[in-house]
Design a protein around this motif. Structure first.
Motif, PDB file in Angstrom:
ATOM      1  N   UNK A 151      18.210  -6.793   5.928  1.00  0.00           N
ATOM      2  CA  UNK A 151      18.706  -5.986   7.194  1.00  0.00           C
ATOM      3  C   UNK A 151      17.611  -6.030   8.082  1.00  0.00           C
ATOM      4  N   UNK A 152      18.078  -5.506   9.346  1.00  0.00           N
ATOM      5  CA  UNK A 152      17.047  -5.248  10.419  1.00  0.00           C
ATOM      6  C   UNK A 152      16.847  -3.857  10.112  1.00  0.00           C
ATOM      7  N   UNK A 153      16.186  -3.449   9.041  1.00  0.00           N
ATOM      8  CA  UNK A 153      15.924  -2.037   8.722  1.00  0.00           C
ATOM      9  C   UNK A 153      14.723  -1.578   9.576  1.00  0.00           C
ATOM     10  N   UNK A 154      14.103  -2.448   9.958  1.00  0.00           N
ATOM     11  CA  UNK A 154      12.563  -1.939  10.465  1.00  0.00           C
ATOM     12  C   UNK A 154      11.461  -1.639   9.679  1.00  0.00           C
ATOM     13  N   UNK A 155      11.969  -1.888   8.296  1.00  0.00           N
ATOM     14  CA  UNK A 155      11.146  -1.654   7.208  1.00  0.00           C
ATOM     15  C   UNK A 155      10.295  -2.907   6.781  1.00  0.00           C
ATOM     16  N   UNK A 156       9.062  -2.478   6.359  1.00  0.00           N
ATOM     17  CA  UNK A 156       8.063  -3.663   5.581  1.00  0.00           C
ATOM     18  C   UNK A 156       7.494  -2.915   4.338  1.00  0.00           C
ATOM     19  N   UNK A 157       7.052  -3.892   3.481  1.00  0.00           N
ATOM     20  CA  UNK A 157       6.746  -3.308   2.177  1.00  0.00           C
ATOM     21  C   UNK A 157       5.316  -3.946   2.038  1.00  0.00           C
ATOM     22  N   UNK A 158       4.375  -3.030   1.324  1.00  0.00           N
ATOM     23  CA  UNK A 158       3.190  -3.465   1.215  1.00  0.00           C
ATOM     24  C   UNK A 158       3.054  -3.411  -0.619  1.00  0.00           C
ATOM     25  N   UNK A 159       2.601  -4.423  -1.053  1.00  0.00           N
ATOM     26  CA  UNK A 159       2.318  -4.166  -2.612  1.00  0.00           C
ATOM     27  C   UNK A 159       1.012  -4.390  -3.027  1.00  0.00           C
ATOM     28  N   UNK A 160       0.614  -3.675  -3.987  1.00  0.00           N
ATOM     29  CA  UNK A 160      -0.455  -3.420  -4.593  1.00  0.00           C
ATOM     30  C   UNK A 160      -0.453  -3.780  -5.883  1.00  0.00           C
ATOM     31  N   UNK A 208       6.019  -7.801 -10.395  1.00  0.00           N
ATOM     32  CA  UNK A 208       6.556  -6.509 -10.828  1.00  0.00           C
ATOM     33  C   UNK A 208       5.506  -6.282 -12.031  1.00  0.00           C
ATOM     34  N   UNK A 209       5.230  -7.135 -12.939  1.00  0.00           N
ATOM     35  CA  UNK A 209       4.212  -7.150 -14.141  1.00  0.00           C
ATOM     36  C   UNK A 209       2.983  -7.036 -13.698  1.00  0.00           C
ATOM     37  N   UNK A 210       2.675  -7.794 -12.427  1.00  0.00           N
ATOM     38  CA  UNK A 210       1.102  -7.556 -11.982  1.00  0.00           C
ATOM     39  C   UNK A 210       0.877  -6.202 -11.460  1.00  0.00           C
ATOM     40  N   UNK A 211       1.983  -5.418 -11.017  1.00  0.00           N
ATOM     41  CA  UNK A 211       1.805  -4.291 -10.499  1.00  0.00           C
ATOM     42  C   UNK A 211       1.657  -3.064 -11.542  1.00  0.00           C
ATOM     43  N   UNK A 220      -4.308   4.908 -12.663  1.00  0.00           N
ATOM     44  CA  UNK A 220      -3.034   4.853 -12.336  1.00  0.00           C
ATOM     45  C   UNK A 220      -2.215   3.490 -12.306  1.00  0.00           C
ATOM     46  N   UNK A 221      -1.188   3.256 -12.464  1.00  0.00           N
ATOM     47  CA  UNK A 221      -0.682   1.997 -12.208  1.00  0.00           C
ATOM     48  C   UNK A 221      -0.847   1.745 -10.749  1.00  0.00           C
ATOM     49  N   UNK A 222      -0.567   0.296 -10.447  1.00  0.00           N
ATOM     50  CA  UNK A 222      -0.475   0.020  -9.052  1.00  0.00           C
ATOM     51  C   UNK A 222       1.038   0.254  -8.659  1.00  0.00           C
ATOM     52  N   UNK A 223       1.375  -0.265  -7.377  1.00  0.00           N
ATOM     53  CA  UNK A 223       2.760   0.033  -6.935  1.00  0.00           C
ATOM     54  C   UNK A 223       2.877  -0.723  -5.366  1.00  0.00           C
TER      55      UNK A 223
END
Lengths: 231, 231
Positions: A151-160, A208-211, A220-223
């Motif tokens: 969607x054009x939600x205007x959201x972005x995701x950063x993964x750790x 997912x496993x790498x997080x 703490x775990x990553x995310x």
């Protein structure tokens, strides 16, 4: 204006490393398969966030800047005005301008933790929705990836994530997500360590496993976190 | 590790400029029309050079670095090993590593001429085929654009043009070409001044005219050059 007196390549001694081979299981962005995956994702309408984000793709300016360089990409993709001058007359985010309380010298040495990066994102004007791996689940993660990409939600995701979880060399790493391929359940990681790896498609379950692996500094775990412009 | 004590956006005084509006006639990469043009060009097979080049899209590190930042994009896209260490253990091109004879301080002040940039490209290991506007013709230019975009020739093109010719603010400018849309006769300019303009599609004839204007420093027309890896 000087002109260059060398018209032939310089002969220099080679020290250090020139990139790393991309591990099997990851699909390089510019490979034949990578281009095919890209085209399919585009035609599926799963690249809404790709366009503004790729406009801001950048190399992390320092070896420990993966977190704040990922943040810079998102800040510029969302057209956040830093309100301060970068260079010349221009207001624009580079890594130094993400600083909120003189943390840059320390970040240059040891990087940032997941929590610290989400706080830097907030103090630079982003609405942040953060998830430690241990507090969320794969189904929700996949749904959020699809939402960002579809969607054009205007959201972005950063993964750790932990590089070792993807068979890569190195420790913890941050990068933004460029796209999602629903049918093959792949995401595009726009890896900011461009001197090391190209951008690549990786399976959502591998990421997912790498997080899940713990950050030894914080125990703490990553995310991952979702960012959008504050309204 | 310090943590940030600000969780709210900083209140700062605004000075300087936050980008410029893209002039009419140019199609922003991430606009609805830009996305449609992109998809058409991709399906036409006119984006062969786009993939490796967009992997290296960068913001010119200084206001006068448009030439050498364009060169850095091409050097990294062609996987040229600088043979010298950038940062940490990594060999990688940034603007400073393109230097061949201590020209960077001068370039930082006044930029580079077309001829000077082609010499820097050569001394960094590229085969260069350069064309002043006054020495070539529109038909050949269009054919070369199509060749770069259509085949996996391993070639990239950097154009030198007058911003005023595209109704933009500013003087002479360099940027690489990211793709070609044959049917609509448009090219994608990956403008390295990302703090000013987004990437945009422009008609080949407009770009051609914008290359005709003379550089006041050299009293010669602008032009373009093709780069590929030396074999």
């Amino acid at each position: 204006m000087n002109d260059c007196s060398f018209d032939i390549p310089l002969q220099v001694k080679e020290e250090g490393l020139y990139r790393r081979p991309l591990p099997k299981g990851l699909i390089a962005f510019s490979s034949v398969e990578g281009r095919a995956v890209f085209q399919q994702a585009l035609l599926q309408g799963n690249m809404a966030n790709y366009f503004p984000l790729i406009e801001q793709f950048t190399t992390q300016a320092e070896p420990a800047f993966c977190g704040i360089s990922s943040l810079v990409m998102v800040l510029n993709a969302l057209e956040i005005d830093p309100g301060r001058v970068w260079k010349g007359p221009w207001r624009w985010f580079d890594e130094n301008l993400t600083d909120c309380c003189d943390q840059i010298p320390q970040i240059k040495k040891v990087g940032v933790s997941f929590h610290q990066l989400t706080r830097l994102a907030r103090c630079n004007g982003l609405k942040v929705d953060a998830y430690f791996h241990s507090e969320t689940e794969l189904g929700l993660f996949r749904q959020q990836l699809a939402d960002v990409a579809r969607t054009s939600s205007g959201k972005h995701m950063i993964v750790s994530y932990s590089r070792s979880g993807l068979e890569q060399t190195g420790g913890g790493h941050f990068s933004p997500i460029g796209a999602y391929h629903a049918e093959r359940d792949l995401v595009l990681i726009l890896d900011v360590a461009r001197f090391k790896y190209p951008p690549y498609w990786v399976s959502v379950t591998s990421l997912w496993q790498a997080m899940a692996e713990k950050d030894s500094l914080t125990d703490r775990s990553r995310g991952y976190f979702l960012c959008e412009k504050l309204v």
